[in-house]
Design a protein around this motif. Structure first.
Motif, PDB file in Angstrom:
ATOM      1  N   TRP A 510     -13.297   0.789  -1.918  1.00 12.70           N
ATOM      2  CA  TRP A 510     -11.819   0.565  -1.838  1.00 12.70           C
ATOM      3  C   TRP A 510     -11.473   1.971  -2.859  1.00 12.70           C
ATOM      4  CZ3 TRP A 510      -9.963  -1.926   2.262  1.00 12.70           C
ATOM      5  CH2 TRP A 510     -10.646  -2.939   2.519  1.00 12.70           C
ATOM      6  N   HIS A 520      -2.781   4.979  -3.053  1.00 16.62           N
ATOM      7  CA  HIS A 520      -3.101   3.760  -3.719  1.00 16.62           C
ATOM      8  C   HIS A 520      -3.962   2.976  -3.271  1.00 16.62           C
ATOM      9  CE1 HIS A 520      -2.031  -0.151  -5.884  1.00 16.62           C
ATOM     10  NE2 HIS A 520      -1.500   0.822  -6.787  1.00 16.62           N
ATOM     11  N   ASN A 522      -3.879  -0.085  -2.704  1.00 14.67           N
ATOM     12  CA  ASN A 522      -3.256  -1.156  -1.716  1.00 14.67           C
ATOM     13  C   ASN A 522      -3.204  -0.661  -0.515  1.00 14.67           C
ATOM     14  OD1 ASN A 522      -3.189  -2.996  -3.756  1.00 14.67           O
ATOM     15  ND2 ASN A 522      -1.185  -2.815  -4.216  1.00 14.67           N
ATOM     16  N   THR A 523      -2.769   0.921  -0.449  1.00 14.23           N
ATOM     17  CA  THR A 523      -2.565   1.453   0.861  1.00 14.23           C
ATOM     18  C   THR A 523      -3.841   1.401   1.941  1.00 14.23           C
ATOM     19  OG1 THR A 523      -1.039   2.873  -0.222  1.00 14.23           O
ATOM     20  CG2 THR A 523      -1.853   3.580   2.017  1.00 14.23           C
ATOM     21  N   HIS A 525      -6.042  -0.736   1.825  1.00 14.53           N
ATOM     22  CA  HIS A 525      -6.235  -2.381   1.939  1.00 14.53           C
ATOM     23  C   HIS A 525      -5.549  -2.357   3.606  1.00 14.53           C
ATOM     24  CE1 HIS A 525      -9.066  -4.462  -0.549  1.00 14.53           C
ATOM     25  NE2 HIS A 525      -8.495  -3.735  -1.614  1.00 14.53           N
ATOM     26  N   TYR A 526      -4.271  -1.919   3.376  1.00 11.87           N
ATOM     27  CA  TYR A 526      -3.348  -2.061   4.394  1.00 11.87           C
ATOM     28  C   TYR A 526      -3.793  -1.500   5.663  1.00 11.87           C
ATOM     29  CZ  TYR A 526       0.707  -1.400   7.532  1.00 11.87           C
ATOM     30  OH  TYR A 526       1.466  -1.264   8.872  1.00 11.87           O
TER      31      TYR A 526
END
Length: 555
Positions: A510, A520, A522-523, A525-526
């Motif tokens: 990641w 980021h 988190n992006t 992951h999304y």
């Protein structure tokens, strides 16, 4: 000699900048090299003009180019050969001036000397003069008569070469192909490794005269190479080359008679269902019936090169000179070989592909390998090799060594080949062909615009394995696995595909994926969660990762 003949000499590596068919068809009467701003008083009609463009600078206005080119036009020069070394390219003002005054313009690369161009012109003109009807020959009458008799009784090319040079003290002379294969050499000439012979042909020392054929290619042309310059008069060399050309023409006729047998063998090998009796008969007809093992090779050639390069014409040589008329060289493969040009009416691409493959096979020892080469549509060619059991790996190694030398004959082309594993029965040739085609696809995937020869042992990764799968199968698999991400409906799907590819390339890290994409974490992951939802794959599972990686490779 016409202007466009210079473009066909691969060793010179000239390129056409501007000129139409009429200008390129003009006869060349001589050569003048000059860097004077106004060379008019030194020029004669019918000459080509060599110029390093030293008189031009980047600040010059077009008037200087206009004055130089107009002088060429008024003097009747047939072409300007402009050196690229000084400025890196031919200035646009010079190009425009040549266009206005209708003077053909050829670019001379920095690695080609003006001396090489001059020698090419004058040695070619020697050859043309030597072929004109005349009662005067450079070779003594008794030597010509002896050579004619030897040719009539079917003497080998090695014997002809020795006899031709015997009255000159048998100087060292090699008859070479562009890839450095020695066709024959005089008795005292040392054996040359292929790479060394290829270097000599591309060098500037010695004298090289091409044995010109009616339909040869850059791969199968012959060249007489003498390391000593001036040892043999040019006209004598051209008469000897003409004799060797007659020998080639006879050999090609013999090979052409075996064209039908060669085509039948390739058809039998490529049949949907193996017919043992048909394969046995076809092998026997081609002289391969006694093989203890067989290997199939499939090659493909995609022509390249700049405007003005005559595809497949000319081979690098010290003089770059086509000299004597003759017939095609044929396959050049060892043993009982059907010629690469055996099929009448073969297209240019087909001829070149078969000639390249046959030239590579010619480097194999004829005492241990016999082969048949045939051209296929689309520039591909196929060969069947008969050899002893256990020789397969060695053959593959030799072909791998010489493949770059063969490619150097046409460096702008993409040249690939696939080699099968050895099989021990004719009935297994169908499977060997499938292996060779699979390996060919892997070679193309590994070096799309270069040269590569591959065997099944080179399939060492998922990318090379997938490359050999038929295109229609890859397309179905790609649509099945990635279908929801391939539709044109949403631009975000392209972003998801990119993220998936980078994520897999970074071992599903990641943090590294986020860093590579400047996102980021988190992006990332999304996006990966969206990929999993749309494809139904779970990227925590190894098998699903492989599914998606293979589908990406199928694009």
């Amino acid at each position: 000699m016409q202007v466009d003949h210079l473009l066909r000499l691969d060793r010179l590596d000239l390129s056409l900048v501007w000129g139409d068919r009429a200008l390129l068809a003009q006869e060349v009467g001589g050569v003048t090299a000059t860097d004077l701003e106004d060379p008019a008083r030194f020029l004669e009609s019918g000459e080509i003009v060599l110029s390093g463009l030293v008189w031009w600078s980047g600040e010059d206005d077009p008037a200087k180019a206009e004055r130089f080119v107009s002088a060429l036009s008024e003097a009747g020069a047939v072409a300007l050969l402009a050196g690229e070394e000084t400025h890196g390219e031919v200035p646009r003002a010079v190009v425009d001036a040549c266009r206005r005054h209708r003077v053909a313009l050829l670019a001379v690369p920095a690695h080609t000397s003006f001396r090489a161009v001059t020698e090419a012109v004058y040695l070619r003109r020697w050859g043309e003069l030597s072929r004109r009807p005349t009662d005067h020959y450079a070779l003594p009458e008794n030597v010509r008569a002896d050579l004619d008799r030897a040719l009539e009784r079917g003497a080998s090319v090695a014997e002809l070469l020795d006899r031709a040079f015997a009255h000159l003290g048998t100087p060292d002379c090699h008859l070479l192909t562009g890839s450095g294969r020695t066709v024959a050499r005089t008795a005292g000439a040392a054996e040359l490794p292929a790479h060394r012979a290829a270097e000599l042909l591309r060098g500037v020392r010695g004298t090289t005269v091409r044995v010109e054929a009616d339909d040869d290619t850059a791969f199968d042309a012959w060249h007489l190479h003498l390391p000593e310059e001036g040892r043999v008069p040019p006209r004598v060399l051209h008469e000897i080359a003409e004799l060797l050309g007659r020998h080639r023409r006879r050999e090609d006729r013999r090979r052409a008679t075996r064209g039908a047998a060669s085509a039948e063998l390739m058809a039998a090998v490529g049949a949907a269902h193996a017919d043992a009796n048909r394969l046995h008969a076809a092998l026997a007809a081609c002289g391969l019936g006694d093989g203890r093992a067989y290997t199939v090779v499939v090659a493909g050639l995609v022509p390249g090169g700049g405007l003005g390069k005559a595809a497949g014409s000319g081979v690098p040589s010290a003089s770059g000179v086509p000299s004597a008329s003759g017939g095609p060289a044929g396959a050049g493969a060892a043993g009982a070989a059907a010629g690469a040009k055996a099929g009448a009416g073969a297209g240019v691409g087909e001829t070149d592909g078969a000639a390249a493959l046959a030239e590579a096979l010619g480097h194999l020892l004829p005492a241990t390998v016999a082969s048949v080469v045939a051209g296929c549509p689309g520039g591909e060619a196929m060969a069947v090799l008969a050899h002893d059991e256990g020789a397969g790996p060695e053959l593959r190694a030799v072909l791998g060594e010489v493949w770059p030398l063969v490619h150097a004959c046409r460096p702008a082309a993409a040249l690939h080949a696939g080699v099968s594993e050895a099989v021990t029965t004719p009935a297994a040739l169908n499977a060997a062909l499938a292996q060779a085609r699979y390996a060919l696809a892997a070679a193309r995937a590994a070096a799309p615009t270069g040269a590569r020869l591959a065997g099944l042992g080179d399939l060492r990764g998922l990318d090379s394995l997938v490359a050999g799968i038929p295109a229609e199968v890859r397309e179905v698999y790609r649509e099945t696995v990635l279908g929801p991400l391939l539709g044109p409906g949403r631009a975000s799907h392209a972003t998801l595909l990119e993220t998936l590819e980078v994520f897999l390339a970074h071992n599903c890290s990641w943090a590294r994926t986020a860093e590579a994409l400047h996102l980021h974490v988190n992006t990332v992951h999304y996006r990966i969660e969206r990929v999993e939802a749309l494809t139904g794959r779970d990227l925590s599972r190894l098998d699903h990762k492989l599914d998606l990686r293979a589908a990406l490779l199928c694009r």
